[in-house]
Design a protein around this motif. Structure first.
Motif, PDB file in Angstrom:
ATOM      1  N   LEU A  16     -49.458  -2.384  38.406  1.00  6.26           N
ATOM      2  CA  LEU A  16     -50.810  -1.235  37.520  1.00  6.26           C
ATOM      3  C   LEU A  16     -51.670  -1.442  36.273  1.00  6.26           C
ATOM      4  CD1 LEU A  16     -48.183   2.519  38.334  1.00  6.26           C
ATOM      5  CD2 LEU A  16     -50.261   1.486  38.890  1.00  6.26           C
ATOM      6  N   ARG A  17     -51.633  -2.834  35.738  1.00  6.01           N
ATOM      7  CA  ARG A  17     -51.905  -3.162  35.036  1.00  6.01           C
ATOM      8  C   ARG A  17     -53.457  -3.958  35.529  1.00  6.01           C
ATOM      9  NH1 ARG A  17     -49.456   0.011  30.687  1.00  6.01           N
ATOM     10  NH2 ARG A  17     -47.299  -0.497  30.948  1.00  6.01           N
ATOM     11  N   LEU A  18     -53.300  -3.643  36.523  1.00  2.00           N
ATOM     12  CA  LEU A  18     -54.412  -4.765  36.784  1.00  2.00           C
ATOM     13  C   LEU A  18     -55.217  -3.580  37.461  1.00  2.00           C
ATOM     14  CD1 LEU A  18     -52.318  -7.743  38.336  1.00  2.00           C
ATOM     15  CD2 LEU A  18     -53.131  -7.477  36.099  1.00  2.00           C
ATOM     16  N   PRO A  19     -56.013  -3.894  37.534  1.00  2.00           N
ATOM     17  CA  PRO A  19     -57.562  -3.235  38.099  1.00  2.00           C
ATOM     18  C   PRO A  19     -57.208  -3.596  39.722  1.00  2.00           C
ATOM     19  CG  PRO A  19     -58.787  -4.694  36.742  1.00  2.00           C
ATOM     20  CD  PRO A  19     -57.585  -4.962  36.888  1.00  2.00           C
ATOM     21  N   ILE A  20     -57.579  -2.100  40.614  1.00  2.00           N
ATOM     22  CA  ILE A  20     -57.084  -2.373  42.334  1.00  2.00           C
ATOM     23  C   ILE A  20     -58.750  -2.530  43.260  1.00  2.00           C
ATOM     24  CG2 ILE A  20     -56.947  -0.841  44.166  1.00  2.00           C
ATOM     25  CD1 ILE A  20     -55.696   1.384  41.902  1.00  2.00           C
ATOM     26  N   ARG A  21     -59.777  -2.074  42.014  1.00  2.43           N
ATOM     27  CA  ARG A  21     -61.317  -2.144  43.195  1.00  2.43           C
ATOM     28  C   ARG A  21     -60.875  -4.081  41.965  1.00  2.43           C
ATOM     29  NH1 ARG A  21     -65.038  -0.624  45.736  1.00  2.43           N
ATOM     30  NH2 ARG A  21     -66.948  -0.789  44.742  1.00  2.43           N
TER      31      ARG A  21
END
Length: 75
Positions: free
Chosen positions: A62-67
């Motif tokens: 969750l700390r990393l962009p999904i997009r």
């Protein structure tokens, strides 16, 4: 209401904010928005808050962009 006087009410509200939105269709290729990065950040923030308010560890994903930005390689 799920919340009531439950001590987890803030977690439920954050989860509801993530679930009750149009976040997911911004991640597809069908739609374009100049604010896609902001939608990504806000969606993840709601989920991070839900974990934290519930007293659970936040998944590192969750700390990393999904997009993710696509890299255009020269041809």
């Amino acid at each position: 209401a799920l919340e009531g006087t439950d001590r987890n009410a803030p977690a439920w509200r954050s989860l509801g904010a993530a679930e009750g939105s149009d976040w997911m269709w911004w991640f597809g290729d069908t739609y374009f928005s100049a604010q896609a990065d902001e939608f990504d950040r806000l969606f993840r923030m709601h989920l991070i808050n839900a974990y934290q308010f519930a007293g659970h560890p936040v998944p590192s994903a969750l700390r990393l962009p999904i997009r993710r930005s696509e890299v255009a390689w020269p041809t």
